[in-house]
Design a protein around this motif. Structure first.
Motif, PDB file in Angstrom:
ATOM      1  N   MET A   1       0.886  -1.207  -0.065  1.00  0.00           N
ATOM      2  CA  MET A   1       0.119  -0.089   0.101  1.00  0.00           C
ATOM      3  C   MET A   1       0.923   1.114   0.008  1.00  0.00           C
ATOM      4  O   MET A   1       1.754   1.510   0.838  1.00  0.00           O
ATOM      5  CB  MET A   1      -0.707  -0.015   1.221  1.00  0.00           C
ATOM      6  CG  MET A   1      -1.934   1.156   1.290  1.00  0.00           C
ATOM      7  SD  MET A   1      -2.966   1.072   2.996  1.00  0.00           S
ATOM      8  CE  MET A   1      -3.957   2.554   2.532  1.00  0.00           C
ATOM      9  N   GLU A   2       0.554   2.191  -1.005  1.00  0.00           N
ATOM     10  CA  GLU A   2       1.242   3.364  -1.137  1.00  0.00           C
ATOM     11  C   GLU A   2       1.212   4.479   0.423  1.00  0.00           C
ATOM     12  O   GLU A   2       0.236   4.406   0.928  1.00  0.00           O
ATOM     13  CB  GLU A   2       0.900   4.272  -2.009  1.00  0.00           C
ATOM     14  CG  GLU A   2       1.048   3.745  -3.496  1.00  0.00           C
ATOM     15  CD  GLU A   2       2.531   3.934  -3.801  1.00  0.00           C
ATOM     16  OE1 GLU A   2       3.357   4.411  -3.275  1.00  0.00           O
ATOM     17  OE2 GLU A   2       2.874   2.810  -4.797  1.00  0.00           O
ATOM     18  N   ASN A   5      -1.496   6.847   0.805  1.00  0.00           N
ATOM     19  CA  ASN A   5      -2.888   6.311   0.895  1.00  0.00           C
ATOM     20  C   ASN A   5      -2.793   5.837   2.172  1.00  0.00           C
ATOM     21  O   ASN A   5      -4.082   6.063   2.743  1.00  0.00           O
ATOM     22  CB  ASN A   5      -2.947   5.216  -0.325  1.00  0.00           C
ATOM     23  CG  ASN A   5      -2.952   5.676  -1.532  1.00  0.00           C
ATOM     24  OD1 ASN A   5      -3.543   6.853  -1.671  1.00  0.00           O
ATOM     25  ND2 ASN A   5      -2.929   5.175  -2.475  1.00  0.00           N
ATOM     26  N   THR A  41     -10.949  10.176  -5.367  1.00  0.00           N
ATOM     27  CA  THR A  41     -10.832   9.153  -6.305  1.00  0.00           C
ATOM     28  C   THR A  41     -12.066   9.882  -7.399  1.00  0.00           C
ATOM     29  O   THR A  41     -12.561  10.798  -6.979  1.00  0.00           O
ATOM     30  CB  THR A  41     -11.429   7.677  -5.778  1.00  0.00           C
ATOM     31  OG1 THR A  41     -12.905   7.909  -5.511  1.00  0.00           O
ATOM     32  CG2 THR A  41     -10.777   7.390  -4.628  1.00  0.00           C
ATOM     33  N   PHE A 107      -8.392   0.833   0.224  1.00  0.00           N
ATOM     34  CA  PHE A 107      -8.322   0.102  -0.954  1.00  0.00           C
ATOM     35  C   PHE A 107      -8.966   0.835  -2.306  1.00  0.00           C
ATOM     36  O   PHE A 107      -8.343   0.652  -3.344  1.00  0.00           O
ATOM     37  CB  PHE A 107      -9.132  -1.034  -0.554  1.00  0.00           C
ATOM     38  CG  PHE A 107      -9.388  -2.004  -1.700  1.00  0.00           C
ATOM     39  CD1 PHE A 107      -8.363  -2.709  -2.347  1.00  0.00           C
ATOM     40  CD2 PHE A 107     -10.682  -2.604  -1.939  1.00  0.00           C
ATOM     41  CE1 PHE A 107      -8.584  -3.673  -3.587  1.00  0.00           C
ATOM     42  CE2 PHE A 107     -11.022  -3.796  -3.096  1.00  0.00           C
ATOM     43  CZ  PHE A 107      -9.829  -4.065  -3.863  1.00  0.00           C
ATOM     44  N   GLU A 110      -6.456   2.956  -3.919  1.00  0.00           N
ATOM     45  CA  GLU A 110      -5.488   2.131  -4.554  1.00  0.00           C
ATOM     46  C   GLU A 110      -5.900   1.617  -5.930  1.00  0.00           C
ATOM     47  O   GLU A 110      -5.318   1.574  -6.873  1.00  0.00           O
ATOM     48  CB  GLU A 110      -4.814   0.892  -3.715  1.00  0.00           C
ATOM     49  CG  GLU A 110      -4.155   1.280  -2.435  1.00  0.00           C
ATOM     50  CD  GLU A 110      -2.558   1.198  -2.591  1.00  0.00           C
ATOM     51  OE1 GLU A 110      -2.065   0.392  -3.150  1.00  0.00           O
ATOM     52  OE2 GLU A 110      -1.833   2.330  -2.013  1.00  0.00           O
ATOM     53  N   GLN A 113      -6.008   4.293  -8.275  1.00  0.00           N
ATOM     54  CA  GLN A 113      -4.935   4.728  -8.761  1.00  0.00           C
ATOM     55  C   GLN A 113      -4.338   3.806  -9.945  1.00  0.00           C
ATOM     56  O   GLN A 113      -3.691   4.142 -10.810  1.00  0.00           O
ATOM     57  CB  GLN A 113      -4.020   5.167  -7.870  1.00  0.00           C
ATOM     58  CG  GLN A 113      -4.568   6.452  -7.081  1.00  0.00           C
ATOM     59  CD  GLN A 113      -3.578   6.544  -5.563  1.00  0.00           C
ATOM     60  OE1 GLN A 113      -2.636   5.735  -5.478  1.00  0.00           O
ATOM     61  NE2 GLN A 113      -4.210   7.379  -4.612  1.00  0.00           N
ATOM     62  N   ASN A 114      -4.432   2.723  -9.390  1.00  0.00           N
ATOM     63  CA  ASN A 114      -3.491   1.496 -10.271  1.00  0.00           C
ATOM     64  C   ASN A 114      -4.486   0.858 -11.431  1.00  0.00           C
ATOM     65  O   ASN A 114      -4.057  -0.100 -12.135  1.00  0.00           O
ATOM     66  CB  ASN A 114      -3.127   0.683  -9.265  1.00  0.00           C
ATOM     67  CG  ASN A 114      -2.161   1.257  -8.552  1.00  0.00           C
ATOM     68  OD1 ASN A 114      -1.276   2.207  -8.730  1.00  0.00           O
ATOM     69  ND2 ASN A 114      -2.167   0.936  -7.064  1.00  0.00           N
ATOM     70  N   GLU A 359      -3.195  -1.372   6.411  1.00  0.00           N
ATOM     71  CA  GLU A 359      -2.212  -1.965   5.343  1.00  0.00           C
ATOM     72  C   GLU A 359      -2.505  -3.578   5.074  1.00  0.00           C
ATOM     73  O   GLU A 359      -2.405  -3.813   3.725  1.00  0.00           O
ATOM     74  CB  GLU A 359      -0.762  -1.741   5.893  1.00  0.00           C
ATOM     75  CG  GLU A 359      -0.604  -0.205   5.809  1.00  0.00           C
ATOM     76  CD  GLU A 359       1.035  -0.041   6.292  1.00  0.00           C
ATOM     77  OE1 GLU A 359       1.815   0.514   5.675  1.00  0.00           O
ATOM     78  OE2 GLU A 359       1.212  -0.431   7.418  1.00  0.00           O
ATOM     79  N   VAL A 362      -5.700  -3.837   3.134  1.00  0.00           N
ATOM     80  CA  VAL A 362      -5.737  -3.509   1.740  1.00  0.00           C
ATOM     81  C   VAL A 362      -4.985  -4.267   0.870  1.00  0.00           C
ATOM     82  O   VAL A 362      -5.233  -4.658  -0.318  1.00  0.00           O
ATOM     83  CB  VAL A 362      -5.018  -2.002   1.834  1.00  0.00           C
ATOM     84  CG1 VAL A 362      -4.643  -1.552   0.210  1.00  0.00           C
ATOM     85  CG2 VAL A 362      -6.106  -0.989   2.418  1.00  0.00           C
ATOM     86  N   GLU A 363      -3.719  -4.810   1.503  1.00  0.00           N
ATOM     87  CA  GLU A 363      -2.969  -5.953   0.500  1.00  0.00           C
ATOM     88  C   GLU A 363      -3.651  -7.140   0.354  1.00  0.00           C
ATOM     89  O   GLU A 363      -3.701  -7.576  -0.880  1.00  0.00           O
ATOM     90  CB  GLU A 363      -1.655  -5.966   1.461  1.00  0.00           C
ATOM     91  CG  GLU A 363      -0.733  -4.908   1.168  1.00  0.00           C
ATOM     92  CD  GLU A 363      -0.232  -4.520  -0.158  1.00  0.00           C
ATOM     93  OE1 GLU A 363      -0.121  -5.333  -0.983  1.00  0.00           O
ATOM     94  OE2 GLU A 363      -0.401  -3.257  -0.536  1.00  0.00           O
ATOM     95  N   LYS A 366      -6.405  -6.091  -2.280  1.00  0.00           N
ATOM     96  CA  LYS A 366      -5.730  -5.964  -3.569  1.00  0.00           C
ATOM     97  C   LYS A 366      -5.381  -7.287  -4.237  1.00  0.00           C
ATOM     98  O   LYS A 366      -5.632  -7.526  -5.396  1.00  0.00           O
ATOM     99  CB  LYS A 366      -4.355  -5.152  -3.551  1.00  0.00           C
ATOM    100  CG  LYS A 366      -4.506  -3.604  -3.461  1.00  0.00           C
ATOM    101  CD  LYS A 366      -3.514  -2.994  -2.807  1.00  0.00           C
ATOM    102  CE  LYS A 366      -2.425  -3.095  -3.900  1.00  0.00           C
ATOM    103  NZ  LYS A 366      -0.915  -2.293  -3.441  1.00  0.00           N
TER     104      LYS A 366
END
Length: 371
Positions: A1-2, A5, A41, A107, A110, A113-114, A359, A362-363, A366
């Motif tokens: 996670m950035e 973020n 977002t 999340f 992320e 953005q990605n 984190e 979120v990971e 993702k």
């Protein structure tokens, strides 16, 4: 996670914590989450009144996957000294739903953005604590043909940042049950001239052990008396009304239904025998939460691939969770992320959500979105 973020999500979590709202009262919470997503977002947001969801659209021919977070608080006081402590007496995020919502929002940052190769639905749900939040949101599953849905809950007693998972039932079905019995009053010196529900209530309580016997049930089944309210504090009047309040709970919904039926039938029989009117009331109704094996396996796969400690739960939790309404309609799984083996438990005064779990959540999400 950035990191940027994570910092945004952490700040959001603290803001939510400062403004706790109880089940079905989450007006500020919902508005603040929507404002956060609109600010950071360009996801499409659909406001459904008590709840909302955001969508990342990859294409009409792509799979539809949903992730859910709850956002209601508990009727508890904040008694520990926190920089982001609750600003409202009698209300506090002592279950970590502020952290769940911040995780889902992080999340969303992320994914926005990605990108992703699936249509991602970010479902923000009210009223998990009372069991009537998910049932408000199930139309999302039907309207958008959701192929799979995931969520997590933070949990103490598990290693820090570990992921706990189990196939099949992960949380028990339960509901609050009130049996109301009503007779007629009498002077305490002439109880025979009235109708007192006390004996009937005592007989019902005596039958609980028979109805919950392991010999006639294949899974865990419990009937916990939480309150007995009979008569008034008036020593010259014999009791004429009574309420027996219980939480009934079972690993399997069919056995919960049978326990409820047995209690109702016996209470009705007691009413006939003692000349009492009998009625029933229900609240805080939760389904059993079932993890589909295929979805649970995906959680295992992502945890292992990202080096997250995996804990195989040996049995379902006795507590309840309304996520089961979703997995009645589509595939999905509900996992746990560990607060630490000795960390204060949820619903206790000493508890506060650990920001670092954002984190981990979120990971995990993702990874599931990338499968």
């Amino acid at each position: 996670m950035e990191n940027v973020n994570f910092e945004l999500a952490k700040k959001l979590r603290h803001e939510l914590h400062q403004h706790p709202e109880l089940s079905n009262e989450e007006v500020w919470t919902k508005k603040h989450l929507i404002e956060f997503l609109k600010t950071h977002t360009n996801l499409k947001i659909v406001d459904k009144g008590n709840w909302f969801y955001a969508i990342y659209q990859a294409g009409i021919d792509k799979p539809n996957i949903a992730f859910r977070a709850d956002f209601d608080a508990l009727p508890m006081d904040e008694v520990i000294d926190l920089p982001w402590a609750s600003q409202f007496p009698g209300k506090a995020h002592k279950c970590g739903h502020d952290g769940h919502a911040a995780t889902l929002a992080g999340f969303a940052l992320e994914i926005n953005q990605n990108g992703a190769d699936k249509n991602i639905f970010f479902l923000f749900q009210p009223a998990e604590e009372t069991g009537d939040g998910a049932i408000q949101c199930v139309d999302l599953i039907k309207e958008h043909n959701i192929d799979e849905i995931f969520a997590y809950h933070n949990m103490s007693g598990f290693p820090y940042k570990s992921v706990g998972i189990i196939d099949g039932t992960s949380f028990c079905a339960s509901k609050g049950m009130t049996i109301h019995l009503e007779g007629s009053p009498a002077h305490a010196s002439q109880p025979e001239t009235g109708t007192n529900p006390s004996l009937a209530i005592a007989n019902i309580i005596k039958m609980i052990s028979e109805f919950t016997s392991p010999e006639i049930n294949k899974g865990l089944i419990l009937c916990t008396v939480v309150q007995i309210d009979v008569g008034e504090r008036a020593f010259g009047i014999a009791a004429s009304k009574g309420d027996l309040r219980m939480t009934i709970r079972a690993l399997y919904e069919d056995e919960l239904d049978r326990l409820q039926e047995n209690l109702e039938n016996f209470a009705k029989a007691q009413g006939e025998e003692h000349g009492l009117k009998v009625s029933f009331y229900y609240n805080d109704e939760f389904p059993e939460t079932i993890n589909h094996k295929e979805s649970a396996e995906k959680i295992r796969l992502i945890a292992k691939s990202k080096g997250i400690e995996l804990v195989e739960q040996k049995e379902a939790f006795r507590g309840s969770e309304d996520f089961g309404h979703y997995t009645k309609l589509t595939k999905g799984a509900y996992c746990l992320i560990g607060n630490g083996e000795d960390y204060p438990h949820v619903h206790t005064n000493e508890y506060d959500f650990r920001d670092e779990l954002i984190e981990t959540g979120v990971e995990l999400f993702k990874g599931l979105a990338e499968l």
